[in-house]
Design a protein around this motif. Sequence first.
Motif, PDB file in Angstrom:
ATOM      1  N   GLY A 153      -5.191  14.625 -10.341  1.00 49.06           N
ATOM      2  CA  GLY A 153      -3.762  14.929 -10.445  1.00 49.06           C
ATOM      3  C   GLY A 153      -3.014  13.855 -11.216  1.00 49.06           C
ATOM      4  O   GLY A 153      -1.893  14.060 -11.650  1.00 49.06           O
ATOM      5  N   LEU A 154      -3.668  12.718 -11.411  1.00 49.92           N
ATOM      6  CA  LEU A 154      -3.010  11.638 -12.154  1.00 49.92           C
ATOM      7  C   LEU A 154      -3.053  11.938 -13.648  1.00 49.92           C
ATOM      8  O   LEU A 154      -4.069  12.391 -14.164  1.00 49.92           O
ATOM      9  N   GLN A 155      -1.932  11.702 -14.312  1.00 48.92           N
ATOM     10  CA  GLN A 155      -1.888  11.808 -15.773  1.00 48.92           C
ATOM     11  C   GLN A 155      -1.292  10.514 -16.320  1.00 48.92           C
ATOM     12  O   GLN A 155      -0.358   9.966 -15.732  1.00 48.92           O
TER      13      GLN A 155
ATOM     14  N   ILE B 128      -4.214   6.864  -2.782  1.00 56.85           N
ATOM     15  CA  ILE B 128      -3.747   5.614  -2.162  1.00 56.85           C
ATOM     16  C   ILE B 128      -3.672   4.574  -3.261  1.00 56.85           C
ATOM     17  O   ILE B 128      -4.689   4.238  -3.890  1.00 56.85           O
ATOM     18  N   SER B 129      -2.459   4.122  -3.540  1.00 55.35           N
ATOM     19  CA  SER B 129      -2.341   3.077  -4.548  1.00 55.35           C
ATOM     20  C   SER B 129      -1.959   1.775  -3.855  1.00 55.35           C
ATOM     21  O   SER B 129      -1.187   1.768  -2.905  1.00 55.35           O
ATOM     22  N   VAL B 130      -2.543   0.700  -4.336  1.00 53.49           N
ATOM     23  CA  VAL B 130      -2.185  -0.618  -3.810  1.00 53.49           C
ATOM     24  C   VAL B 130      -1.605  -1.415  -4.965  1.00 53.49           C
ATOM     25  O   VAL B 130      -2.286  -1.687  -5.964  1.00 53.49           O
TER      26      VAL B 130
ATOM     27  N   SER C  27       6.377   3.649 -14.462  1.00 57.96           N
ATOM     28  CA  SER C  27       5.373   2.590 -14.559  1.00 57.96           C
ATOM     29  C   SER C  27       5.446   1.800 -13.262  1.00 57.96           C
ATOM     30  O   SER C  27       6.469   1.821 -12.577  1.00 57.96           O
ATOM     31  N   ASP C  28       4.364   1.140 -12.903  1.00 60.32           N
ATOM     32  CA  ASP C  28       4.351   0.384 -11.641  1.00 60.32           C
ATOM     33  C   ASP C  28       4.899  -1.018 -11.891  1.00 60.32           C
ATOM     34  O   ASP C  28       4.660  -1.612 -12.937  1.00 60.32           O
ATOM     35  N   HIS C  29       5.620  -1.550 -10.905  1.00 56.79           N
ATOM     36  CA  HIS C  29       6.307  -2.831 -11.128  1.00 56.79           C
ATOM     37  C   HIS C  29       5.404  -4.053 -11.086  1.00 56.79           C
ATOM     38  O   HIS C  29       5.706  -5.072 -11.674  1.00 56.79           O
TER      39      HIS C  29
ATOM     40  N   LEU D   1       0.856  -1.191   0.000  1.00 57.99           N
ATOM     41  CA  LEU D   1       0.000   0.000   0.000  1.00 57.99           C
ATOM     42  C   LEU D   1       0.889   1.238   0.000  1.00 57.99           C
ATOM     43  O   LEU D   1       1.845   1.325   0.771  1.00 57.99           O
ATOM     44  N   ILE D   2       0.580   2.170  -0.900  1.00 56.10           N
ATOM     45  CA  ILE D   2       1.339   3.428  -0.945  1.00 56.10           C
ATOM     46  C   ILE D   2       0.351   4.577  -0.826  1.00 56.10           C
ATOM     47  O   ILE D   2      -0.533   4.741  -1.666  1.00 56.10           O
ATOM     48  N   ALA D   3       0.476   5.326   0.265  1.00 52.97           N
ATOM     49  CA  ALA D   3      -0.362   6.516   0.423  1.00 52.97           C
ATOM     50  C   ALA D   3       0.480   7.727   0.034  1.00 52.97           C
ATOM     51  O   ALA D   3       1.627   7.859   0.476  1.00 52.97           O
ATOM     52  N   ASN D   4      -0.075   8.576  -0.833  1.00 54.93           N
ATOM     53  CA  ASN D   4       0.645   9.765  -1.302  1.00 54.93           C
ATOM     54  C   ASN D   4      -0.093  11.013  -0.861  1.00 54.93           C
ATOM     55  O   ASN D   4      -1.301  11.121  -1.056  1.00 54.93           O
ATOM     56  N   LEU D   5       0.630  11.952  -0.283  1.00 52.14           N
ATOM     57  CA  LEU D   5       0.033  13.224   0.136  1.00 52.14           C
ATOM     58  C   LEU D   5       0.728  14.346  -0.627  1.00 52.14           C
ATOM     59  O   LEU D   5       1.959  14.466  -0.573  1.00 52.14           O
TER      60      LEU D   5
ATOM     61  N   GLY E  56       4.426  15.994  -8.573  1.00 51.21           N
ATOM     62  CA  GLY E  56       4.105  15.170  -7.414  1.00 51.21           C
ATOM     63  C   GLY E  56       4.908  13.882  -7.463  1.00 51.21           C
ATOM     64  O   GLY E  56       5.653  13.546  -6.556  1.00 51.21           O
ATOM     65  N   LEU E  57       4.739  13.181  -8.556  1.00 50.09           N
ATOM     66  CA  LEU E  57       5.508  11.964  -8.824  1.00 50.09           C
ATOM     67  C   LEU E  57       5.966  12.031 -10.275  1.00 50.09           C
ATOM     68  O   LEU E  57       5.162  12.335 -11.155  1.00 50.09           O
ATOM     69  N   PRO E  58       7.238  11.729 -10.554  1.00 50.67           N
ATOM     70  CA  PRO E  58       7.702  11.763 -11.938  1.00 50.67           C
ATOM     71  C   PRO E  58       7.126  10.591 -12.740  1.00 50.67           C
ATOM     72  O   PRO E  58       6.595   9.640 -12.150  1.00 50.67           O
TER      73      PRO E  58
ATOM     74  N   LEU F 246       2.558   4.247 -18.541  1.00 52.16           N
ATOM     75  CA  LEU F 246       3.427   5.280 -17.951  1.00 52.16           C
ATOM     76  C   LEU F 246       2.512   6.349 -17.354  1.00 52.16           C
ATOM     77  O   LEU F 246       1.579   6.816 -18.013  1.00 52.16           O
ATOM     78  N   HIS F 247       2.798   6.738 -16.125  1.00 54.46           N
ATOM     79  CA  HIS F 247       1.945   7.749 -15.493  1.00 54.46           C
ATOM     80  C   HIS F 247       2.762   8.623 -14.561  1.00 54.46           C
ATOM     81  O   HIS F 247       3.907   8.317 -14.233  1.00 54.46           O
ATOM     82  N   ARG F 248       2.151   9.730 -14.140  1.00 61.14           N
ATOM     83  CA  ARG F 248       2.808  10.659 -13.216  1.00 61.14           C
ATOM     84  C   ARG F 248       1.713  11.405 -12.445  1.00 61.14           C
ATOM     85  O   ARG F 248       0.524  11.308 -12.790  1.00 61.14           O
ATOM     86  N   ALA F 249       2.102  12.120 -11.408  1.00 57.37           N
ATOM     87  CA  ALA F 249       1.105  12.898 -10.655  1.00 57.37           C
ATOM     88  C   ALA F 249       1.548  14.356 -10.633  1.00 57.37           C
ATOM     89  O   ALA F 249       2.697  14.659 -10.287  1.00 57.37           O
ATOM     90  N   VAL F 250       0.648  15.244 -11.015  1.00 57.30           N
ATOM     91  CA  VAL F 250       0.943  16.676 -10.957  1.00 57.30           C
ATOM     92  C   VAL F 250       0.308  17.265  -9.695  1.00 57.30           C
ATOM     93  O   VAL F 250      -0.573  16.665  -9.094  1.00 57.30           O
TER      94      VAL F 250
HETATM   95  O1  LIG Z   1      -0.980   9.948  -7.004  1.00 55.58           O
HETATM   96  C1  LIG Z   1      -1.233   9.367  -8.044  1.00 55.58           C
HETATM   97  O2  LIG Z   1      -2.256   9.572  -8.693  1.00 55.58           O
HETATM   98  C2  LIG Z   1      -0.259   8.369  -8.609  1.00 55.58           C
HETATM   99  C3  LIG Z   1       0.346   7.476  -7.575  1.00 55.58           C
HETATM  100  C4  LIG Z   1       1.265   6.472  -8.181  1.00 55.58           C
HETATM  101  O3  LIG Z   1       1.493   6.445  -9.346  1.00 55.58           O
HETATM  102  C5  LIG Z   1       1.909   5.465  -7.335  1.00 55.58           C
HETATM  103  O4  LIG Z   1       1.749   5.490  -6.103  1.00 55.58           O
HETATM  104  O5  LIG Z   1       2.605   4.589  -7.914  1.00 55.58           O
END
Ligand SMILES: O=C(O)CCC(=O)C(=O)O
Length: 259
Positions: free
Chosen positions: A150-152, A203-205, A135-137, A114-118, A130-132, A189-193
């Motif tokens: 904010g997700l792109q 919150i990504s799982v 891709s997720d592993h 679990l990854i919580a992003n603030l 926010g996040l460069p 491929l994604h990022r967060a602005v």
């Molecule tokens: O905050 C977001 O929308 C993206 C989060 C993300 O890509 C991640 O946690 O891997």
Amino acid sequence: MKRMLEGCRGFFNLTDEEKSMYNGKHVLDPIRCGSGFNASVDELYFWRDHLKVIVHPDFHSPNKPTGFSNVLQEYTKAVRDVVRGLLEGISENLGLESCYINRALDLESSLQILIANLYPPCPQPELAMGLPSHSDHGLLTMLIENGISGLQIQHKGKWVNVNAAPGAFLVNTGDHVEILSNGKYGSVLHRAVVNDKTTRMSISVSNGPSPETIVSPVQELLENGSCPAAYIGMKYKDYLELQQSNKLDGNSCLNRVRI
Ligand SMILES: O=C(O)CCC(=O)C(=O)O
Ligand SMILES: [Fe+2]
């Protein structure tokens, strides 16, 4: 979802001292929090605080805020059930038995993080990220947010805003779906602005194979279509180490396993 978002907000509101016991650096440390993306290798810092918790196959949780651990356990178990169903659909869509992926990748012992992003309001959002791009592993990432976009995602070379419906899960395909499907499913491929008005939380799982599984393109797909394997096989745990040890410069770690 609501209780999980509240719980994570409660964690971020703890004092720095309370959070400091979770300043781990290694990708397989069970609980890690901090600022930035890959703080050990990136020179650039990003406009983000995060909490990462390994919740499966062994469950871990910070012991604060009160009640967090119960919500975390309940939520991530429910997410695993949804992911199992989605992977059955993906297996069938690839022409395989519905339980193929769940069985071949030993999802009984799947690595779930679990990854919580603030992302607090940023005075100059155009100068920060926010996040460069990454891709997720894992196989599938299940993402929720607090109603603030904010997700792109990258689509045909352009960054596209993703505006999720309230209460929806955003599902990102990860590197290991691309590898096992031999490229039939692409890892997105994604990022967060960030923005200058409101705090965004996501919150990504991440749901992956078991750490010890060697993942390579599914043999049946190569024989049926008589196309060669496009990726080398690698133990999921080793892939995580590889991703962690490399600067994420907009390229996915997949480039390291492409043949
Ligand atoms: O905050 C977001 O929308 C993206 C989060 C993300 O890509 C991640 O946690 O891997
Ligand atoms: Fe991501």
